[in-house]
Scaffold this motif. Sequence first.
Motif, PDB file in Angstrom:
ATOM      1  N   TYR A   1       0.839  -1.191   0.000  1.00 17.76           N
ATOM      2  CA  TYR A   1       0.000   0.000   0.000  1.00 17.76           C
ATOM      3  C   TYR A   1       0.881   1.250   0.000  1.00 17.76           C
ATOM      4  N   SER A   2       0.552   2.197  -0.851  1.00 16.64           N
ATOM      5  CA  SER A   2       1.250   3.480  -0.837  1.00 16.64           C
ATOM      6  C   SER A   2       0.743   4.329   0.325  1.00 16.64           C
ATOM      7  N   ILE A   3       1.391   5.460   0.561  1.00 17.93           N
ATOM      8  CA  ILE A   3       0.961   6.330   1.666  1.00 17.93           C
ATOM      9  C   ILE A   3      -0.439   6.885   1.388  1.00 17.93           C
ATOM     10  N   GLY A   4      -0.767   7.099   0.120  1.00 16.73           N
ATOM     11  CA  GLY A   4      -2.118   7.545  -0.207  1.00 16.73           C
ATOM     12  C   GLY A   4      -3.156   6.474   0.058  1.00 16.73           C
ATOM     13  N   HIS A   5      -2.812   5.208  -0.241  1.00 13.93           N
ATOM     14  CA  HIS A   5      -3.719   4.102   0.048  1.00 13.93           C
ATOM     15  C   HIS A   5      -3.932   3.952   1.555  1.00 13.93           C
ATOM     16  N   LEU A   6      -2.842   4.042   2.309  1.00 11.25           N
ATOM     17  CA  LEU A   6      -2.966   3.917   3.762  1.00 11.25           C
ATOM     18  C   LEU A   6      -3.804   5.050   4.338  1.00 11.25           C
ATOM     19  N   GLN A   7      -3.631   6.249   3.807  1.00  7.76           N
ATOM     20  CA  GLN A   7      -4.437   7.388   4.262  1.00  7.76           C
ATOM     21  C   GLN A   7      -5.921   7.134   4.002  1.00  7.76           C
ATOM     22  N   LYS A   8      -6.238   6.586   2.836  1.00  7.20           N
ATOM     23  CA  LYS A   8      -7.640   6.334   2.488  1.00  7.20           C
ATOM     24  C   LYS A   8      -8.237   5.221   3.345  1.00  7.20           C
ATOM     25  N   ILE A   9      -7.486   4.147   3.553  1.00  2.00           N
ATOM     26  CA  ILE A   9      -8.005   3.007   4.308  1.00  2.00           C
ATOM     27  C   ILE A   9      -8.174   3.363   5.784  1.00  2.00           C
ATOM     28  N   LEU A  10      -7.159   4.008   6.367  1.00  2.00           N
ATOM     29  CA  LEU A  10      -7.230   4.335   7.790  1.00  2.00           C
ATOM     30  C   LEU A  10      -8.285   5.393   8.072  1.00  2.00           C
ATOM     31  N   SER A  11      -8.513   6.289   7.119  1.00  2.00           N
ATOM     32  CA  SER A  11      -9.497   7.361   7.346  1.00  2.00           C
ATOM     33  C   SER A  11     -10.930   6.840   7.343  1.00  2.00           C
ATOM     34  N   GLN A  12     -11.153   5.628   6.841  1.00  2.00           N
ATOM     35  CA  GLN A  12     -12.510   5.081   6.820  1.00  2.00           C
ATOM     36  C   GLN A  12     -13.004   4.692   8.212  1.00  2.00           C
ATOM     37  N   ASN A  13     -12.096   4.541   9.176  1.00  2.00           N
ATOM     38  CA  ASN A  13     -12.483   4.078  10.511  1.00  2.00           C
ATOM     39  C   ASN A  13     -12.697   5.230  11.484  1.00  2.00           C
ATOM     40  N   HIS A  14     -13.122   6.380  10.994  1.00  2.26           N
ATOM     41  CA  HIS A  14     -13.246   7.532  11.889  1.00  2.26           C
ATOM     42  C   HIS A  14     -14.452   7.354  12.819  1.00  2.26           C
ATOM     43  N   PRO A  15     -14.322   7.763  14.094  1.00  2.00           N
ATOM     44  CA  PRO A  15     -15.435   7.641  15.049  1.00  2.00           C
ATOM     45  C   PRO A  15     -16.601   8.537  14.630  1.00  2.00           C
TER      46      PRO A  15
END
Length: 459
Positions: A206-220
Amino acid sequence: MRVQVTDYRTIKMPNLEHPAYPAATLLQLESLVPCRESQVSLLLSIFGERHHFSFPSIFIYGHTSSGKTYVMQTLLSTLQLPHVFVNCVECFTSRLLLEEILTQLQSCSPETEKTSQVHCDTFNDFVRLFKQAVATQELQDQTLYIVLDRAEQLREMEANILPAFLRLQELTDRNVTVILLSEIVWELFRPNTGCFEPFALYFPDYSIGHLQKILSQNHPPEYSADFYSAYINILLGVFYNVCRDLKELQHLAALNFSKYCEPVARGEANERDSRKLWKNIEPHLKKAMQTVYLREISSSQWEHLQRDDEELGQLKGLSAHTHVELPYYSKFLLIAAYLASYNPVRTDKRFFLKHHGKIRKTNFMKKHEKTSNHLLGPKPFPLDRLLAILYSIVDNRVAPTANIFSQITSLVTLQLLSTVGHNDQLDGPRYKCTVSLDFIRAVARTVNFDVIKYLYDFL
């Protein structure tokens, strides 16, 4: 006359296309596997429709945490394709592996009751039982997928296992596809005698952009998506150079988000005040940098340490293996090794011999010995001295069994002990204890042993 106009811009169409599955299912699948659309689209093309014969074997490889296992589980479950999923680390022998596949195959259809434990000794038996299972499950009209996770373990099994799995469709004359998931390339799998070549599919990191997109989906839900996305951006800015493991980054994101939100919760800053938020979280992210991948303390312990910021001394030991679980006798072995490393040989009689007689302290300690053994560092010791000290400090009698010697090897593997010298020495192995005084005191407290009383430097 009023004409109803449909705004097609509001209808989200999936990027994945396949005539055998409805658009709603593909849209759901696309939302579950972000940043892996190209790999999933290629897999759908290979799979074809349910009744089509697919490729006999598929080899999927990529680095750790590149989504191989998750994508395959999600793809097969969402499309409701009949499949068997086996981890080759758990099933570490060919018999366990074959029996686990047949056992899971029994539960593929709910109308068939699970029979007793399947016994399968050879691959010939597996082929025969597999044909029977597929016939009873009425799976001839659709493809059955057998997924072998951590497939590099197959190289440690019998030489015929890997080639047979690659040709399972031919051997059974059934509509079955074997999917191998691995972290190493196919060239390290290929037998010298040759075999059927699988279809290879690479999962890139995963690129840094992919990680940003995936991790941002779990926002409270109590915070906005932009606020959580800004937090993930800060997190990746700190950890991306040292850690690109998605699972570890998800753990770090969940662990430190409460600290990031503290200024907003106290009313000292708003969600857009990035400077104050960064100033508050920066020291805690630096402390968390020391424990990346280690997981030596639980999330609750880490939060407790963050609340007790004044006790900075506790945080120094996070990366020093201060929390470790060892077997009972391994703890005494480690204590005995520490005593052998930091006590002179001539002091063993005083500390460990029960009837050593009266030895005056003034004669026992030479006047010219002013340097502490802890400052000089650990000294090597032979195996027989280690065992002699072990027998002395353990209350009950310990027999010198293979279990004791295997625990010594485990301590060396954990780098709590280190071997000194060469393996071809005739006088036996020599070891050196590599742990600190604080560590050995923490271990000794778990077995109610006062290690300070047996150390020469503390007389």
